[in-house]
Structures are given as structure tokens and as C-alpha cells.
Design a protein around this motif. Structure first.
Motif, PDB file in Angstrom:
ATOM      1  N   ILE A  41       0.842  -1.184   0.000  1.00  0.00           N
ATOM      2  CA  ILE A  41       0.000   0.000   0.000  1.00  0.00           C
ATOM      3  C   ILE A  41       0.883   1.242   0.000  1.00  0.00           C
ATOM      4  CG2 ILE A  41      -1.773   1.285   1.249  1.00  0.00           C
ATOM      5  CD1 ILE A  41      -2.797  -1.339   0.212  1.00  0.00           C
ATOM      6  N   ASN A  42       0.618   2.160  -0.922  1.00  0.00           N
ATOM      7  CA  ASN A  42       1.422   3.376  -1.001  1.00  0.00           C
ATOM      8  C   ASN A  42       1.075   4.333   0.139  1.00  0.00           C
ATOM      9  OD1 ASN A  42       1.620   6.408  -2.313  1.00  0.00           O
ATOM     10  ND2 ASN A  42       3.305   5.071  -2.882  1.00  0.00           N
ATOM     11  N   ILE A  43       2.099   4.825   0.835  1.00  0.00           N
ATOM     12  CA  ILE A  43       1.889   5.780   1.921  1.00  0.00           C
ATOM     13  C   ILE A  43       2.580   7.112   1.648  1.00  0.00           C
ATOM     14  CG2 ILE A  43       1.485   4.048   3.702  1.00  0.00           C
ATOM     15  CD1 ILE A  43       4.413   4.355   4.550  1.00  0.00           C
ATOM     16  N   GLU A  44       3.413   7.171   0.603  1.00  0.00           N
ATOM     17  CA  GLU A  44       4.053   8.435   0.249  1.00  0.00           C
ATOM     18  C   GLU A  44       4.513   8.379  -1.202  1.00  0.00           C
ATOM     19  OE1 GLU A  44       7.027  11.454   2.472  1.00  0.00           O
ATOM     20  OE2 GLU A  44       7.914   9.508   2.034  1.00  0.00           O
ATOM     21  N   ALA A  45       4.316   9.487  -1.913  1.00  0.00           N
ATOM     22  CA  ALA A  45       4.765   9.586  -3.301  1.00  0.00           C
ATOM     23  C   ALA A  45       5.228  11.011  -3.555  1.00  0.00           C
ATOM     24  CB  ALA A  45       3.641   9.207  -4.260  1.00  0.00           C
ATOM     25  N   ARG A  46       6.482  11.154  -4.005  1.00  0.00           N
ATOM     26  CA  ARG A  46       7.051  12.468  -4.298  1.00  0.00           C
ATOM     27  C   ARG A  46       7.833  12.405  -5.608  1.00  0.00           C
ATOM     28  NH1 ARG A  46       6.705  16.090  -0.183  1.00  0.00           N
ATOM     29  NH2 ARG A  46       6.043  15.263   1.848  1.00  0.00           N
ATOM     30  N   ASP A  47       7.987  13.569  -6.237  1.00  0.00           N
ATOM     31  CA  ASP A  47       8.781  13.624  -7.463  1.00  0.00           C
ATOM     32  C   ASP A  47      10.212  14.013  -7.140  1.00  0.00           C
ATOM     33  OD1 ASP A  47       8.783  16.359  -6.986  1.00  0.00           O
ATOM     34  OD2 ASP A  47       7.337  16.829  -8.574  1.00  0.00           O
ATOM     35  N   GLY A  48      11.018  14.246  -8.175  1.00  0.00           N
ATOM     36  CA  GLY A  48      12.427  14.557  -7.972  1.00  0.00           C
ATOM     37  C   GLY A  48      12.681  15.864  -7.275  1.00  0.00           C
ATOM     38  N   GLU A  49      11.679  16.759  -7.263  1.00  0.00           N
ATOM     39  CA  GLU A  49      11.799  18.045  -6.577  1.00  0.00           C
ATOM     40  C   GLU A  49      11.119  18.019  -5.216  1.00  0.00           C
ATOM     41  OE1 GLU A  49      10.251  20.903  -9.300  1.00  0.00           O
ATOM     42  OE2 GLU A  49      11.914  20.683 -10.712  1.00  0.00           O
ATOM     43  N   ASP A  50      10.781  16.828  -4.771  1.00  0.00           N
ATOM     44  CA  ASP A  50      10.187  16.589  -3.453  1.00  0.00           C
ATOM     45  C   ASP A  50       8.777  17.140  -3.321  1.00  0.00           C
ATOM     46  OD1 ASP A  50      10.913  15.063  -1.238  1.00  0.00           O
ATOM     47  OD2 ASP A  50      11.213  16.826   0.022  1.00  0.00           O
ATOM     48  N   ASN A  51       8.075  17.255  -4.451  1.00  0.00           N
ATOM     49  CA  ASN A  51       6.672  17.651  -4.411  1.00  0.00           C
ATOM     50  C   ASN A  51       5.792  16.414  -4.258  1.00  0.00           C
ATOM     51  OD1 ASN A  51       7.215  20.465  -4.984  1.00  0.00           O
ATOM     52  ND2 ASN A  51       7.630  19.833  -7.095  1.00  0.00           N
ATOM     53  N   THR A  52       4.704  16.522  -3.525  1.00  0.00           N
ATOM     54  CA  THR A  52       3.777  15.414  -3.350  1.00  0.00           C
ATOM     55  C   THR A  52       3.054  15.114  -4.659  1.00  0.00           C
ATOM     56  OG1 THR A  52       3.420  15.930  -1.016  1.00  0.00           O
ATOM     57  CG2 THR A  52       1.754  14.593  -2.098  1.00  0.00           C
ATOM     58  N   ILE A  53       3.040  13.824  -5.042  1.00  0.00           N
ATOM     59  CA  ILE A  53       2.358  13.395  -6.272  1.00  0.00           C
ATOM     60  C   ILE A  53       1.465  12.184  -5.975  1.00  0.00           C
ATOM     61  CG2 ILE A  53       4.032  14.324  -7.915  1.00  0.00           C
ATOM     62  CD1 ILE A  53       5.279  11.496  -8.039  1.00  0.00           C
ATOM     63  N   SER A  54       0.868  12.165  -4.805  1.00  0.00           N
ATOM     64  CA  SER A  54       0.052  11.015  -4.401  1.00  0.00           C
ATOM     65  C   SER A  54      -1.121  10.783  -5.352  1.00  0.00           C
ATOM     66  CB  SER A  54      -0.479  11.221  -2.981  1.00  0.00           C
ATOM     67  OG  SER A  54       0.587  11.255  -2.053  1.00  0.00           O
ATOM     68  N   ASP A  55      -1.648  11.864  -5.955  1.00  0.00           N
ATOM     69  CA  ASP A  55      -2.771  11.707  -6.865  1.00  0.00           C
ATOM     70  C   ASP A  55      -2.356  11.146  -8.221  1.00  0.00           C
ATOM     71  OD1 ASP A  55      -1.339  13.989  -7.461  1.00  0.00           O
ATOM     72  OD2 ASP A  55      -3.089  15.140  -8.126  1.00  0.00           O
ATOM     73  N   GLU A  56      -1.041  10.993  -8.446  1.00  0.00           N
ATOM     74  CA  GLU A  56      -0.537  10.451  -9.704  1.00  0.00           C
ATOM     75  C   GLU A  56       0.002   9.029  -9.537  1.00  0.00           C
ATOM     76  OE1 GLU A  56       2.331  13.233 -11.243  1.00  0.00           O
ATOM     77  OE2 GLU A  56       1.096  14.946 -10.621  1.00  0.00           O
ATOM     78  N   VAL A  57      -0.179   8.465  -8.346  1.00  0.00           N
ATOM     79  CA  VAL A  57       0.297   7.112  -8.039  1.00  0.00           C
ATOM     80  C   VAL A  57      -0.855   6.314  -7.454  1.00  0.00           C
ATOM     81  CG1 VAL A  57       1.885   5.752  -6.628  1.00  0.00           C
ATOM     82  CG2 VAL A  57       2.673   7.878  -7.672  1.00  0.00           C
ATOM     83  N   ASN A  58      -1.067   5.115  -7.955  1.00  0.00           N
ATOM     84  CA  ASN A  58      -2.144   4.262  -7.449  1.00  0.00           C
ATOM     85  C   ASN A  58      -1.854   3.794  -6.030  1.00  0.00           C
ATOM     86  OD1 ASN A  58      -3.857   4.290  -9.752  1.00  0.00           O
ATOM     87  ND2 ASN A  58      -2.466   2.863 -10.782  1.00  0.00           N
ATOM     88  N   LEU A  59      -2.910   3.637  -5.244  1.00  0.00           N
ATOM     89  CA  LEU A  59      -2.761   3.277  -3.836  1.00  0.00           C
ATOM     90  C   LEU A  59      -2.210   1.871  -3.650  1.00  0.00           C
ATOM     91  CD1 LEU A  59      -3.332   3.974  -0.826  1.00  0.00           C
ATOM     92  CD2 LEU A  59      -5.620   3.004  -1.165  1.00  0.00           C
ATOM     93  N   PHE A  60      -2.665   0.917  -4.466  1.00  0.00           N
ATOM     94  CA  PHE A  60      -2.341  -0.494  -4.256  1.00  0.00           C
ATOM     95  C   PHE A  60      -1.391  -1.000  -5.341  1.00  0.00           C
ATOM     96  CE2 PHE A  60      -3.374  -5.044  -4.861  1.00  0.00           C
ATOM     97  CZ  PHE A  60      -3.036  -5.510  -3.605  1.00  0.00           C
ATOM     98  N   ASP A  61      -0.427  -1.815  -4.945  1.00  0.00           N
ATOM     99  CA  ASP A  61       0.490  -2.458  -5.890  1.00  0.00           C
ATOM    100  C   ASP A  61       0.583  -3.942  -5.553  1.00  0.00           C
ATOM    101  OD1 ASP A  61       2.505  -2.684  -7.947  1.00  0.00           O
ATOM    102  OD2 ASP A  61       3.987  -2.824  -6.349  1.00  0.00           O
ATOM    103  N   LEU A  62       0.635  -4.768  -6.577  1.00  0.00           N
ATOM    104  CA  LEU A  62       0.741  -6.209  -6.377  1.00  0.00           C
ATOM    105  C   LEU A  62       1.758  -6.782  -7.346  1.00  0.00           C
ATOM    106  CD1 LEU A  62      -0.317  -8.838  -5.050  1.00  0.00           C
ATOM    107  CD2 LEU A  62      -2.001  -8.970  -6.897  1.00  0.00           C
ATOM    108  N   GLY A  63       2.595  -7.690  -6.860  1.00  0.00           N
ATOM    109  CA  GLY A  63       3.567  -8.374  -7.693  1.00  0.00           C
ATOM    110  C   GLY A  63       3.904  -9.726  -7.106  1.00  0.00           C
ATOM    111  N   TYR A  64       4.923 -10.353  -7.671  1.00  0.00           N
ATOM    112  CA  TYR A  64       5.401 -11.616  -7.105  1.00  0.00           C
ATOM    113  C   TYR A  64       6.878 -11.477  -6.771  1.00  0.00           C
ATOM    114  CZ  TYR A  64       7.684 -12.780 -11.572  1.00  0.00           C
ATOM    115  OH  TYR A  64       8.494 -12.761 -12.683  1.00  0.00           O
TER     116      TYR A  64
END
Length: 217
Positions: free
Chosen positions: A142-165
Motif C-alpha cells: 500500500i502506497n503511503i508516500e509519493a514524491r517527485d524529484g523536486e520533493d513535491n507530493t504526487i500522491s494523486d498520480e500514483v495508485n494506492l495499491f500495488d501487487l507483484g510476485y
């Protein structure tokens, strides 16, 4: 988010409590794992721009249901990310324009997740205070933080859930009693799209190569 974290901790604690009478079949490990991660898009117009260093740390619980086979889960904090390059107006044929709000050029994703791995762990018999292990399974997070290279919040550009193996192997070295050191290499491959960028109907997955270092209690 807080409710999710508390629920995950409760589940792990409950498993340990229910099986307390079989203490020898449960092992807890503290892991600190440096890693390399990268993003892999699936459409033209978006390309990977290399790997990014990160780390993962937390607690892993192995519940053995046979001498050399265990169900493995845990709770870790995963600091990861990657870099992408999006199409710019200069890349487009004459007369074409980018959709409103679409990202352009290079973009860095600095991501943090709560990870709860679910899988199986297989161990060899002991020899000279050591044994080999392999493990595989799913990696929901579950995503709890998302920032770009300039340390700006981009949570609305990253999906909340990720699944892999995940798929990995390593070695455990006993240092006395039930304590041991663990060293391994684990590959994580994403299933689900982690980005939600306007103007792009793509699927970008998160891949990681993790150097597993742990202390088994």
C-alpha cells in the motif's frame, strides 16, 4: 491508512499468539534490505530512465508447517521508486499536441509503501551451521508516500495499491541457539499499474532487486 496498519499488525500478532505453544515452529526475523528498483512502462511515449536505490526494513514471520517448509509473511516499510521519460511536444509529429495535464520529459518517482509479503519458504537440511533457502510468493503493498524529484507530493498520480510476485534464494548461518544471520537475493516483479498519469493509458510496473540481510531470533 492507520486502520489498515493496525489490522495488519493484529493479524501477525494473532498468528504468533495462537501458535505460541509451538514456539519452535515460529521464527521472527528483522530484515534490513538495500535494493535497486526501476519502473517498466508498456507503451510507446513512455520509457524507463534507469534504476533507483532504496531500502526495505521490518519484521518477517516464518510459520513452519513441516520441518523444512514454512508459510512466510511480515510487515515492512519499502522505500523505492524509479525514473520515467514522457513524450515532449518536440517528439510529436507536426500538428499533434499532448493531452492537457500530461507529464512531459524526465520524471522521478520517490515512493514509500507498507509491504505485507505472502509466500512459501523452503529450507535445506543443516550442514556446518548453515542451510540454503528459497522463497516465492506474492508481494501486496500500500502506497503511503509519493514524491517527485523536486520533493513535491504526487500522491494523486500514483495508485494506492500495488501487487507483484517475488522469487529469491539465500543462506542462513547459525550463530548459536535459535539465532542466525540471513543473506539472500530476491527479485520482485510487479503485476499492477503503479502510475495514474493524465493523458496516458499505460501500465507501468515496479520491479526490484533486493539484497536480503536479516537477523533471525
Amino acid at each position: 491508512m492507520k486502520k489498515f496498519v493496525l489490522s495488519a499488525v493484529f493479524v501477525v500478532a494473532s498468528v504468533a499468539f495462537i501458535n505460541a505453544q509451538e514456539a519452535n515452529s515460529i521464527r521472527l526475523s528483522f530484515v534490513a534490505e538495500p535494493q535497486l528498483s526501476w519502473l517498466k512502462p508498456d507503451i510507446d511515449g513512455v520509457e524507463s530512465r534507469g534504476s533507483k536505490g532504496g531500502y526495505n526494513f521490518g519484521v518477517v514471520l516464518d510459520r513452519f508447517f513441516a520441518e523444512n517448509y514454512a508459510f512466510s509473511t511480515g510487515l515492512t516499510i519499502n522505500t523505492t521508486g524509479g525514473k520515467l521519460r514522457y513524450t515532449t511536444p518536440d517528439d510529436l509529429p507536426e500538428g499533434e499536441v499532448l493531452p492537457d495535464g500530461a507529464p512531459q520529459g524526465d520524471k522521478e518517482y520517490k515512493l514509500r509503501y507498507i509491504e505485507i509479503p505472502l509466500g512459501l519458504k523452503l529450507r535445506s537440511n543443516d550442514f556446518r551451521r548453515s542451510n540454503f533457502y528459497g522463497r516465492f510468493g506474492l508481494t501486496p503493498q500500500i502506497n503511503i508516500e509519493a514524491r517527485d524529484g523536486e520533493d513535491n507530493t504526487i500522491s494523486d498520480e500514483v495508485n494506492l495499491f500495488d501487487l507483484g510476485y517475488h522469487l529469491g534464494a539465500g543462506i542462513e548461518y547459525s550463530i548459536g541457539g535459535t539465532n542466525a544471520l540471513m543473506f539472500g537475493l530476491v527479485y520482485h516483479n510487479g503485476f499492477s499499474d503503479i502510475t495514474d498519469e493524465p493523458g496516458y493509458d499505460d501500465k507501468t510496473v515496479l520491479n526490484r532487486l533486493v539484497f536480503e540481510i536479516g537477523f533471525i531470533f
